[in-house]
Write a protein that holds these residues in place. Sequence first.
Motif, mmCIF file in Angstrom:
data_model
loop_
_atom_site.group_PDB
_atom_site.id
_atom_site.type_symbol
_atom_site.label_atom_id
_atom_site.label_comp_id
_atom_site.label_asym_id
_atom_site.label_seq_id
_atom_site.Cartn_x
_atom_site.Cartn_y
_atom_site.Cartn_z
ATOM 1 N N PRO A 340 0.834 -1.203 0.000
ATOM 2 C CA PRO A 340 0.000 0.000 0.000
ATOM 3 C C PRO A 340 0.867 1.252 0.000
ATOM 4 N N ASP A 341 0.232 2.407 -0.185
ATOM 5 C CA ASP A 341 0.942 3.685 -0.169
ATOM 6 C C ASP A 341 -0.057 4.776 0.198
ATOM 7 N N LYS A 405 -0.501 -0.493 -4.300
ATOM 8 C CA LYS A 405 -0.878 -1.671 -5.065
ATOM 9 C C LYS A 405 -1.496 -2.770 -4.204
ATOM 10 N N ALA A 406 -1.665 -2.496 -2.914
ATOM 11 C CA ALA A 406 -2.275 -3.480 -2.008
ATOM 12 C C ALA A 406 -3.040 -2.734 -0.929
ATOM 13 N N ASP A 407 -3.969 -3.412 -0.265
ATOM 14 C CA ASP A 407 -4.766 -2.799 0.799
ATOM 15 C C ASP A 407 -3.885 -2.467 1.999
ATOM 16 N N PHE A 408 -4.211 -1.351 2.659
ATOM 17 C CA PHE A 408 -3.521 -0.953 3.887
ATOM 18 C C PHE A 408 -4.255 -1.595 5.057
ATOM 19 N N LEU A 409 -3.577 -2.501 5.767
ATOM 20 C CA LEU A 409 -4.191 -3.253 6.857
ATOM 21 C C LEU A 409 -3.399 -3.048 8.138
ATOM 22 N N SER A 410 -4.098 -3.037 9.261
ATOM 23 C CA SER A 410 -3.439 -2.878 10.548
ATOM 24 C C SER A 410 -2.568 -4.090 10.853
ATOM 25 N N PHE A 411 -1.483 -3.847 11.577
ATOM 26 C CA PHE A 411 -0.600 -4.933 12.000
ATOM 27 C C PHE A 411 -1.093 -5.582 13.293
ATOM 28 N N ILE A 412 -2.146 -5.008 13.920
ATOM 29 C CA ILE A 412 -2.671 -5.537 15.180
ATOM 30 C C ILE A 412 -3.756 -6.569 14.889
ATOM 31 N N PRO A 413 -3.667 -7.771 15.461
ATOM 32 C CA PRO A 413 -4.714 -8.788 15.245
ATOM 33 C C PRO A 413 -6.083 -8.273 15.695
ATOM 34 N N LYS A 414 -7.120 -8.748 15.044
ATOM 35 C CA LYS A 414 -8.461 -8.230 15.288
ATOM 36 C C LYS A 414 -8.912 -8.412 16.734
ATOM 37 N N HIS A 415 -8.511 -9.508 17.365
ATOM 38 C CA HIS A 415 -8.975 -9.752 18.734
ATOM 39 C C HIS A 415 -8.320 -8.794 19.738
ATOM 40 N N MET A 416 -7.320 -8.003 19.282
ATOM 41 C CA MET A 416 -6.642 -7.049 20.169
ATOM 42 C C MET A 416 -7.053 -5.605 19.888
ATOM 43 N N ILE A 478 -7.841 0.096 4.401
ATOM 44 C CA ILE A 478 -8.087 1.083 3.346
ATOM 45 C C ILE A 478 -7.740 0.418 2.023
ATOM 46 N N SER A 479 -8.755 0.233 1.172
ATOM 47 C CA SER A 479 -8.559 -0.452 -0.104
ATOM 48 C C SER A 479 -7.785 0.426 -1.074
ATOM 49 N N VAL A 480 -7.200 -0.196 -2.066
ATOM 50 C CA VAL A 480 -6.517 0.538 -3.131
ATOM 51 C C VAL A 480 -7.523 1.461 -3.817
ATOM 52 N N GLY A 481 -7.159 2.718 -4.012
ATOM 53 C CA GLY A 481 -8.029 3.675 -4.682
ATOM 54 C C GLY A 481 -9.105 4.271 -3.805
ATOM 55 N N CYS A 482 -9.075 3.990 -2.499
ATOM 56 C CA CYS A 482 -10.120 4.469 -1.587
ATOM 57 C C CYS A 482 -9.564 5.419 -0.532
ATOM 58 N N THR A 510 1.114 13.769 10.106
ATOM 59 C CA THR A 510 1.865 12.599 9.655
ATOM 60 C C THR A 510 1.001 11.355 9.834
ATOM 61 N N VAL A 511 0.824 10.582 8.786
ATOM 62 C CA VAL A 511 0.083 9.326 8.885
ATOM 63 C C VAL A 511 1.069 8.164 8.892
ATOM 64 N N ASN A 512 0.656 7.086 9.573
ATOM 65 C CA ASN A 512 1.540 5.936 9.774
ATOM 66 C C ASN A 512 2.896 6.416 10.306
ATOM 67 N N PRO A 513 2.884 7.232 11.379
ATOM 68 C CA PRO A 513 4.102 7.925 11.812
ATOM 69 C C PRO A 513 5.195 7.009 12.320
ATOM 70 N N ASP A 514 4.818 5.886 12.901
ATOM 71 C CA ASP A 514 5.822 4.969 13.442
ATOM 72 C C ASP A 514 6.244 3.902 12.442
ATOM 73 N N THR A 515 5.777 4.036 11.184
ATOM 74 C CA THR A 515 6.058 3.062 10.114
ATOM 75 C C THR A 515 5.853 1.627 10.600
ATOM 76 N N LYS A 516 4.750 1.411 11.298
ATOM 77 C CA LYS A 516 4.425 0.059 11.756
ATOM 78 C C LYS A 516 3.886 -0.797 10.616
ATOM 79 N N VAL A 517 3.278 -0.133 9.618
ATOM 80 C CA VAL A 517 2.745 -0.850 8.464
ATOM 81 C C VAL A 517 3.604 -0.525 7.249
ATOM 82 N N ALA A 518 4.016 -1.546 6.521
ATOM 83 C CA ALA A 518 4.900 -1.352 5.368
ATOM 84 C C ALA A 518 4.162 -0.649 4.234
ATOM 85 N N GLU A 519 4.861 0.283 3.578
ATOM 86 C CA GLU A 519 4.332 0.991 2.423
ATOM 87 C C GLU A 519 5.369 1.027 1.309
ATOM 88 N N MET A 520 4.919 1.402 0.115
ATOM 89 C CA MET A 520 5.833 1.527 -1.012
ATOM 90 C C MET A 520 6.831 2.663 -0.791
#
Length: 556
Positions: A340-341, A405-416, A478-482, A510-520
């Motif tokens: 994602p990006d 080119k891919a959906d932006f998804l949280s790195f935290i499991p849903k149950h947390m 967040i889906s691609v293009g959304c 700043t979004v995704n400030p701690d770079t916890k989720v990988a982006e392009m």
Amino acid sequence: MRLKSSSWFPDPSLLIFLVKFCFHGVLSRPEDGEVRLIGGSTEYEGNVQIYHDHKWGSVCDDGWDIRDATVVCRQLGYTRSDFGTTNSRFGLGGRQIWLSNVQCWGYERNLTTCRSDGWGNSDCDTNEAAGVICKRPTNGRTSSVNTRTLTVPSQDSPNNRRIRFDRAYNNRTVSSILLHDRPRNATTGASTTSTTTTTVRPTPMLINDDIANFVLHNEAYLENDKRRHMQIRLAGGRDQKEGRVEVKFGSHDEWGVICGNGWSLKESDVICRQLGLGQASRAIQNVIFPGPTRAISLSGVTCTGQESHLMECFHKQVGVAECHGQRESIAGVMCNTQLPDLVVDMEFLVSSVYLQEQPMFYLTCAMEENCLSSTAYQLDPKAFSFPWTTRRLLRFTLATKNIGKADFLSFIPKHMWQWHACHKHYHSMEVFAHFDILDDRGTKVAEGHKASFCLEDNACDEPWQKKYNCANFGDQGISVGCFDIYKHDVDCQWIDLTDVKPGTYTFKVTVNPDTKVAEMRYDNNVVLCKLHYSTTTAYFDECKLAGRDTGIVRAG
């Protein structure tokens, strides 16, 4: 037969020893909330541990910044902090994590007085330990208006060597600290054991001030005089795009591994880029990739994420390197070309900003989520006038689009995921955005907060369709293009300007400030706007995308 009475009593010296031993255990027991540093090469640096419920535990690095680090250093008796570290830079943290999402203003005298998620409430792993580098009691630096000089020990000579840092506007030009320039013809490997070898030469390079401060005060720089070939390969992975990172200096040296302490997506990005494998989708700090035991050849690697070659990054030791945790902390990567990006939509910001005077009566929920500046928490909630005391809020809409080119998804499991009463839904990212107001020197003048988000598709470009929805504990992303759109009228979608004087400032988000989720890429995650603020109005202009490491941001 009766025993002599003296046989019932032990030696008096033994009694004295036992009493001293027992009292020493009681008297030396740490107090609740006491902090210490572990894993550092000196007493003024290391991962932070805090004592609670008769146990030491780590602090999660979510949202960890210089203000939090300053409180820890002051609590330990140092004047201030030079740097707040993340990603378990001084070794993997323990399984017990006591605090997460710590939010200090910088003036507190104890970490326990800062706001957080509470004792033991954390979704962090052992590779997310927060640390500090405190202001050292003495140093070998001399400074002037335009240059800084640092005396550091050389690994090639018993004598000290001096490294000069030349200032260039808001960045520093590091002319002699860097070993090599960017390679012109890098060879891309074709298997998990493929290598890339490049001949390199010294060259100047611009780096951001946060990295420069870390270099100056932690002595984590690239070795100056390594005029040898360097080879890199990935080994032990399931395919050519993943594995532990192995390095080799010179044709006669053995392959070695990199210490994983502090290893993040920034460093992993450089490896993937150098090998021609895209970007890093995950940074590894353990031994999940099998292989023969190899010596640790490199430690303290620090990159901005924009380098094209590992030799453009800084490091602390090369050859025979120390690594706190040793075999449990080995650097590895997973590379991908489909990521994602995120990018902030500036038109939404400019068209939605306004001032609002809001009584405390309507801000009770926002206070619980740490959305106001510190003076709001100094008010007496039992006072008759408290409900009608107003706060001046700068409200705005934040629209974040996924152009990757891919959906932006949280790195935290849903149950947390955590339920947030103000927004009445679960938040899948506890630190999704930072909001700050800076003066012309880059100093924070408003106590901007770290916003948590529920991620969903609010609007999409053609032909993309909405996929994610926060309602009813639905899947988040967040889906691609959304777009994910947090409107100006949502609780906490603001900065508290009550204590800021009217004037012209810089607004920074700043979004995704701690770079916890990988982006392009990450250089489009920051937007800077000029904020014109008077007693009655506020508006943005001259908004622009800025690299996430652009400029100087000092703790106010």
